[in-house]
Design an enzyme around this catalytic site. Structure first.
Site, short mmCIF file in Angstrom:
data_model
loop_
_atom_site.label_atom_id
_atom_site.label_comp_id
_atom_site.label_asym_id
_atom_site.label_seq_id
_atom_site.Cartn_x
_atom_site.Cartn_y
_atom_site.Cartn_z
N CYS A 74 0.31 3.52 3.37
CA CYS A 74 0.57 3.07 4.74
C CYS A 74 1.86 3.71 5.26
O CYS A 74 2.75 4.05 4.48
CB CYS A 74 0.66 1.54 4.78
N GLN A 99 -8.93 13.46 -2.39
CA GLN A 99 -8.10 14.11 -3.40
C GLN A 99 -8.44 15.59 -3.43
O GLN A 99 -9.53 16.00 -3.05
CB GLN A 99 -8.35 13.52 -4.77
N CYS A 146 0.83 -1.20 0.00
CA CYS A 146 0.00 0.00 0.00
C CYS A 146 0.87 1.25 0.00
O CYS A 146 1.71 1.42 0.87
CB CYS A 146 -0.92 0.00 1.22
N HIS A 203 -7.01 2.24 1.24
CA HIS A 203 -6.50 3.11 2.32
C HIS A 203 -7.22 4.45 2.26
O HIS A 203 -7.26 5.09 1.21
CB HIS A 203 -4.99 3.29 2.14
N HIS A 255 -8.48 7.88 1.78
CA HIS A 255 -7.85 9.07 1.23
C HIS A 255 -8.86 9.93 0.48
O HIS A 255 -9.88 9.44 0.01
CB HIS A 255 -6.70 8.71 0.30
ZN ZN Z 1 -2.49 1.35 3.52
#
Ligand code: ZN
Ligand code: ZN
Ligand code: FE
Length: 341
Positions: free
Chosen positions: A37, A146, A34, A142, A144
């Site tokens: 991470c 933008q 990832c 994960h 997130h």
């Molecule tokens: Zn991750």
């Protein structure tokens, strides 16, 4: 230096820019690794929320065009920025799963990034958004968001602005303040309210479970929020996403978009807000922007917004209960449900 091409092509039929970026040589991630991470090449350690440059930006400050303009066919460099805001060091989860202090950091980061990107005189508009779920094409789980910094004001925001400006000039009041008053009066589409924000499924929703979050106070951008409003926006985002994730027996995909006034337009008539568009219309059915929606920009809504709001209100109660079970005390309370004659 840019490896590929990043350009804007003008669509003369619709009067809108299309952002074109050609395939670049990228270092694709090894599967299972990832990029967001802690300890990944670009992330390091010791952060709660982190802003990164998008590795495959549609817009970039050193953009190159593939060709020259020719007559009607106008080409400009795809100048701008594409940022990724990693919302948590945890690999999985939604905004509803973030500790409240981290959510406040997230909102603070949106403010900081908006301010930083607007400081570039070639940037006209900053639009933060969050795409969640595989059906919306998000492969990286994960958490997130933008942020795009655009060299133009995008058509949807321009259209909203124009409506707000006209209402302001003709009626002497803000369009969103007027909508908010109507929603509070009618009550039946209201969902959740805290000290600074009201969330509801609007009268004019286009997506079945669309939800708008409006600040009670009139202001135009993320950068104008008080510390109390930052807290209350974090609370609203946490509660609304918990509501969505309690609607069905799965974590609900959605798009979330922040609409704020452009960087370089005074626009005192602009009222900041957040819009959520989930793509489901039922537990196991998706709503597509299909022929009539996309080909005509005319949405069909296959039930009553008031019915969907009632469903969401039940999900809200379950969502608040699940947040409560995890030790979170919501800053606000469910709203509405009353039927108006
Ligand atoms: Zn991750
Ligand atoms: Zn207003
Ligand atoms: Fe909007």
């Amino acid at each position: 230096m840019a490896e590929g091409f990043n350009e804007l092509r003008w669509n003369p039929l619709l009067g809108a820019w299309v952002i074109v970026s050609s395939k670049r040589r990228g270092r694709p991630w090894r599967s299972g690794e990832c990029p967001f991470c802690p300890g990944a090449p670009e992330t390091g350690f010791g952060w709660r929320v982190l802003t990164l440059d998008n590795r495959y930006p549609a817009l970039r400050p050193d953009a190159r065009t593939s060709r020259a303009s020719r007559g009607l066919y106008e080409v400009k460099p795809g100048y701008g920025y594409c940022k990724v805001i990693v919302e948590s060091p945890q690999h999985e989860g939604d905004l509803s799963d973030l500790p409240f202090d981290d959510l406040k950091l997230y909102v603070g980061e949106l403010i900081r990034v908006t301010r930083e990107l607007c400081a570039d005189p070639n940037v006209q508009h900053v639009i933060p958004f969050r795409n969640k779920g595989e059906v919306i094409g998000v492969s990286l789980t994960h958490p997130h968001s933008q942020v795009y910094a655009l060299p133009f004001v995008p058509p949807r925001v321009a259209r909203e602005m124009e409506s707000m400006r006209r209402h302001w000039e003709e009626r002497g009041e803000c369009l969103l303040c007027s909508i908010l008053r109507l929603e509070l009066e009618e009550g039946e589409r209201l969902l959740y309210g805290n000290g600074s924000f009201v969330s509801f499924l609007p009268f004019f929703a286009m997506w079945p479970y669309e939800v708008h979050v409006y600040p009670r106070r009139h202001f135009g951008s993320l950068c104008e929020m008080s510390a109390q409003e930052v807290e209350d926006l974090a609370d609203a985002l946490k509660v609304i996403t918990a509501m969505y994730n309690s609607l069905f027996d799965f974590s609900l995909p959605y798009m979330m978009v922040f609409h704020q006034r452009p960087c370089r337009v005074e626009a005192e008539y602009f009222h900041f807000h957040v819009e959520f568009y989930p793509v489901h219309r039922e537990r196991d059915k998706l709503k597509y922007a299909a022929g009539i929606e996309w080909g005509a920009w005319t949405f069909t809504y296959d039930s009553l917004p008031e019915e969907k709001a009632a469903e969401l209100r039940q999900a809200l109660l379950r969502g608040l209960a699940s947040l409560g079970a995890r030790g979170y005390r919501a800053r606000g309370a469910p709203l509405g449900g009353g039927k108006v004659d």
